[in-house]
Design a protein around this motif. Structure first.
Motif, PDB file in Angstrom:
ATOM      1  N   GLU A   9      50.251   7.641  67.919  1.00 56.78           N
ATOM      2  CA  GLU A   9      49.220   6.869  68.585  1.00 56.78           C
ATOM      3  C   GLU A   9      48.229   7.527  69.238  1.00 56.78           C
ATOM      4  N   LEU A  10      48.533   8.951  69.552  1.00 57.43           N
ATOM      5  CA  LEU A  10      47.035   9.740  70.130  1.00 57.43           C
ATOM      6  C   LEU A  10      46.217   9.998  68.747  1.00 57.43           C
ATOM      7  N   LEU A  11      46.853  10.450  67.604  1.00 57.72           N
ATOM      8  CA  LEU A  11      46.134  10.845  66.511  1.00 57.72           C
ATOM      9  C   LEU A  11      45.136   9.733  66.136  1.00 57.72           C
ATOM     10  N   GLU A  12      45.431   8.443  66.429  1.00 59.62           N
ATOM     11  CA  GLU A  12      44.791   7.383  65.632  1.00 59.62           C
ATOM     12  C   GLU A  12      43.733   6.672  66.987  1.00 59.62           C
ATOM     13  N   SER A  13      43.811   7.330  68.028  1.00 56.31           N
ATOM     14  CA  SER A  13      43.094   6.952  68.944  1.00 56.31           C
ATOM     15  C   SER A  13      41.359   7.285  68.553  1.00 56.31           C
ATOM     16  N   GLN A  14      40.563   6.638  69.459  1.00 55.43           N
ATOM     17  CA  GLN A  14      39.063   6.717  69.085  1.00 55.43           C
ATOM     18  C   GLN A  14      38.817   8.321  69.062  1.00 55.43           C
ATOM     19  N   GLU A  15      39.638   9.136  70.244  1.00 54.82           N
ATOM     20  CA  GLU A  15      38.813  10.273  70.600  1.00 54.82           C
ATOM     21  C   GLU A  15      39.538  11.427  69.406  1.00 54.82           C
ATOM     22  N   LEU A  16      40.603  11.413  68.861  1.00 59.78           N
ATOM     23  CA  LEU A  16      41.103  12.358  68.125  1.00 59.78           C
ATOM     24  C   LEU A  16      41.177  11.667  66.637  1.00 59.78           C
ATOM     25  N   ALA A  17      40.923  10.632  66.130  1.00 55.97           N
ATOM     26  CA  ALA A  17      41.241  10.192  64.893  1.00 55.97           C
ATOM     27  C   ALA A  17      40.312  10.859  63.764  1.00 55.97           C
ATOM     28  N   LEU A  18      38.986  11.126  64.144  1.00 57.05           N
ATOM     29  CA  LEU A  18      37.979  11.647  63.309  1.00 57.05           C
ATOM     30  C   LEU A  18      38.418  12.923  62.986  1.00 57.05           C
ATOM     31  N   PRO A  19      38.359  13.831  64.115  1.00 60.53           N
ATOM     32  CA  PRO A  19      38.663  15.423  63.856  1.00 60.53           C
ATOM     33  C   PRO A  19      40.078  15.560  63.126  1.00 60.53           C
ATOM     34  N   PHE A  20      40.945  14.621  63.644  1.00 63.34           N
ATOM     35  CA  PHE A  20      42.320  14.834  62.761  1.00 63.34           C
ATOM     36  C   PHE A  20      42.295  14.524  61.311  1.00 63.34           C
ATOM     37  N   THR A  21      41.696  13.352  61.017  1.00 64.07           N
ATOM     38  CA  THR A  21      41.586  12.874  59.653  1.00 64.07           C
ATOM     39  C   THR A  21      40.782  14.260  59.009  1.00 64.07           C
ATOM     40  N   LEU A  22      39.678  14.682  59.345  1.00 66.16           N
ATOM     41  CA  LEU A  22      38.888  15.404  58.791  1.00 66.16           C
ATOM     42  C   LEU A  22      39.748  16.905  58.595  1.00 66.16           C
ATOM     43  N   TYR A  23      40.625  17.271  59.556  1.00 61.57           N
ATOM     44  CA  TYR A  23      41.372  18.440  59.383  1.00 61.57           C
ATOM     45  C   TYR A  23      42.431  18.228  58.277  1.00 61.57           C
ATOM     46  N   VAL A  24      43.106  17.141  58.252  1.00 60.84           N
ATOM     47  CA  VAL A  24      44.003  16.626  57.112  1.00 60.84           C
ATOM     48  C   VAL A  24      43.171  16.824  55.940  1.00 60.84           C
ATOM     49  N   ALA A  25      42.121  16.234  55.696  1.00 56.75           N
ATOM     50  CA  ALA A  25      41.538  16.156  54.631  1.00 56.75           C
ATOM     51  C   ALA A  25      41.186  17.309  53.925  1.00 56.75           C
ATOM     52  N   GLU A  26      40.751  18.149  54.907  1.00 57.21           N
ATOM     53  CA  GLU A  26      40.259  19.822  54.434  1.00 57.21           C
ATOM     54  C   GLU A  26      41.646  20.197  54.222  1.00 57.21           C
ATOM     55  N   ASP A  27      42.372  20.323  54.660  1.00 57.98           N
ATOM     56  CA  ASP A  27      43.679  21.151  54.296  1.00 57.98           C
ATOM     57  C   ASP A  27      44.578  20.497  53.092  1.00 57.98           C
ATOM     58  N   ALA A  28      44.472  19.306  52.946  1.00 60.80           N
ATOM     59  CA  ALA A  28      45.246  18.657  51.863  1.00 60.80           C
ATOM     60  C   ALA A  28      44.564  18.907  50.528  1.00 60.80           C
ATOM     61  N   VAL A  29      43.242  18.739  50.551  1.00 63.67           N
ATOM     62  CA  VAL A  29      42.482  18.784  49.402  1.00 63.67           C
ATOM     63  C   VAL A  29      42.267  20.475  49.091  1.00 63.67           C
ATOM     64  N   ARG A  30      42.430  21.249  50.021  1.00 66.04           N
ATOM     65  CA  ARG A  30      42.458  22.783  49.652  1.00 66.04           C
ATOM     66  C   ARG A  30      43.861  22.988  48.984  1.00 66.04           C
ATOM     67  N   ARG A  31      44.949  22.527  49.493  1.00 64.01           N
ATOM     68  CA  ARG A  31      45.989  22.844  48.947  1.00 64.01           C
ATOM     69  C   ARG A  31      46.523  22.254  47.634  1.00 64.01           C
ATOM     70  N   PHE A  32      45.986  21.200  47.774  1.00 61.17           N
ATOM     71  CA  PHE A  32      46.384  20.447  46.244  1.00 61.17           C
ATOM     72  C   PHE A  32      45.356  20.851  45.065  1.00 61.17           C
ATOM     73  N   GLN A  33      44.134  21.282  45.530  1.00 66.52           N
ATOM     74  CA  GLN A  33      43.308  22.030  44.566  1.00 66.52           C
ATOM     75  C   GLN A  33      43.890  23.312  44.134  1.00 66.52           C
ATOM     76  N   SER A  34      44.755  23.975  44.650  1.00 65.23           N
ATOM     77  CA  SER A  34      45.165  25.304  44.341  1.00 65.23           C
ATOM     78  C   SER A  34      46.186  25.072  43.491  1.00 65.23           C
ATOM     79  N   ILE A  35      46.805  24.023  43.403  1.00 64.69           N
ATOM     80  CA  ILE A  35      47.857  23.754  42.068  1.00 64.69           C
ATOM     81  C   ILE A  35      47.048  24.045  40.834  1.00 64.69           C
ATOM     82  N   GLU A  36      48.134  24.641  39.977  1.00 60.76           N
ATOM     83  CA  GLU A  36      47.316  24.835  38.573  1.00 60.76           C
ATOM     84  C   GLU A  36      46.747  23.404  37.643  1.00 60.76           C
ATOM     85  N   PRO A  37      45.602  23.378  37.539  1.00 59.01           N
ATOM     86  CA  PRO A  37      45.137  22.271  36.858  1.00 59.01           C
ATOM     87  C   PRO A  37      45.916  21.352  35.771  1.00 59.01           C
ATOM     88  N   GLU A  38      46.556  22.332  34.986  1.00 55.52           N
ATOM     89  CA  GLU A  38      47.633  21.693  33.881  1.00 55.52           C
ATOM     90  C   GLU A  38      48.446  20.784  34.618  1.00 55.52           C
TER      91      GLU A  38
END
Length: 297
Positions: free
Chosen positions: A72-101
């Motif tokens: 509930e806190l993470l989806e609040s107006q105060e934390l939603a954006l910074p948390f979503t950007l955090y998740v996006a940055e971390d997830a994209v970085r890790r997923f991109q590190s997987i061998e392309p094949e």
């Protein structure tokens, strides 16, 4: 069941909420949230189609925390954006590190709460993350919960339109569990719908669940919308669903949410010629403290 609604109880609850909110902000700063991934499998070809990013909170004092304690806190107006950007940055970085094949043609799905969609620069900031990691926009799927989209919000519609212009795909999560599923399909241009596990747990016994799932799948086919089905846990369920048509499968039958390294192990042993339960090859326990509210079954 009686509820203590005394001023003293309310004050304690408020204090706990403030403390938790402060801990969440600290956790973001200290990078205590770690991305886990639950793989998605093409029902027809048995190949790896993508993964949903789910967040695990490794609290330094409390251990792994359940989502109910902070969602509930993470989806609040105060934390939603910074948390979503955090998740996006971390997830994209890790997923991109997987061998392309290993991830060829696969998409990364990230959940976005309504409050983040309302931010004017949201799409721009997501695109900046993609650029930093040389991640193609068409390989990203933004999942918007059906319950999280409010009416005909101009902000929602604008954000979705901007993301699709950039090539990012849009998915309606938990389809069928809210009050406006069909309205969302009319007002928002989407690429995918996710059938909630609520309809899958008893799919082999409940005629009602069967008819509902068949109807949704047929509608999606007519509209040329991709279908992801969550919560597949048994061979019987998978078999029945495969008889209904093509879809993307997700659930414990294949794998629990796992770390990036465990996902790589999963992909290295996945046999596209035989859709079988693959969770046995994953040695790590389920990421029980995951985001979003869905545990990714």
């Amino acid at each position: 069941c009686f509820k203590d609604i005394s001023p003293r109880f309310s004050a304690v609850a408020a204090q706990e909420k403030r403390t938790t909110a402060a801990e969440v902000r600290t956790a973001l700063a200290n990078k205590e949230f770690v991305t886990y991934f639950q793989p998605q499998i093409c029902s027809k070809e048995g190949r790896f189609s993508g993964a949903e990013a789910l967040i695990r909170w490794r609290h330094p004092a409390k251990g792994i925390l359940q989502p109910s304690l902070f969602i509930e806190l993470l989806e609040s107006q105060e934390l939603a954006l910074p948390f979503t950007l955090y998740v996006a940055e971390d997830a994209v970085r890790r997923f991109q590190s997987i061998e392309p094949e290993l991830r060829r043609g696969a998409k990364l799905s990230i959940n976005v709460p309504h409050a983040a969609l309302e931010e004017p620069r949201f799409t721009e900031q997501i695109c900046e993350i993609l650029d930093r990691h040389s991640f193609h926009p068409s390989d990203l799927v933004i999942e918007i919960t059906e319950r999280g989209v409010r009416g005909n919000s101009c902000a929602d519609i604008s954000s979705v339109a901007m993301m699709r212009i950039k090539g990012i795909e849009i998915s309606i999560d938990d389809f069928g569990t809210g009050n406006s599923g069909f309205e969302r399909l009319k007002t928002l241009a989407v690429d995918e719908i996710k059938i909630d596990k609520l309809f899958i747990g008893d799919i082999c016994e409940s005629r009602t669940s069967q008819l509902l799932v068949q109807s949704i799948m047929q509608m999606a086919k007519t509209l040329d919308i991709r279908v992801v089905i969550e919560g597949i846990e048994t061979e019987e369920s998978l078999s029945w669903l495969r008889d209904q048509g093509n879809f993307i499968a997700q659930g414990y039958y294949f794998s629990k949410p796992v770390s990036c390294s465990a996902l790589i192990e999963f992909l290295q042993t996945l046999n596209p010629n035989s859709i079988t339960a693959c969770s046995k090859i994953v040695s790590e326990p389920c990421a029980s403290g995951t985001y979003p509210i869905s545990t990714g079954r």
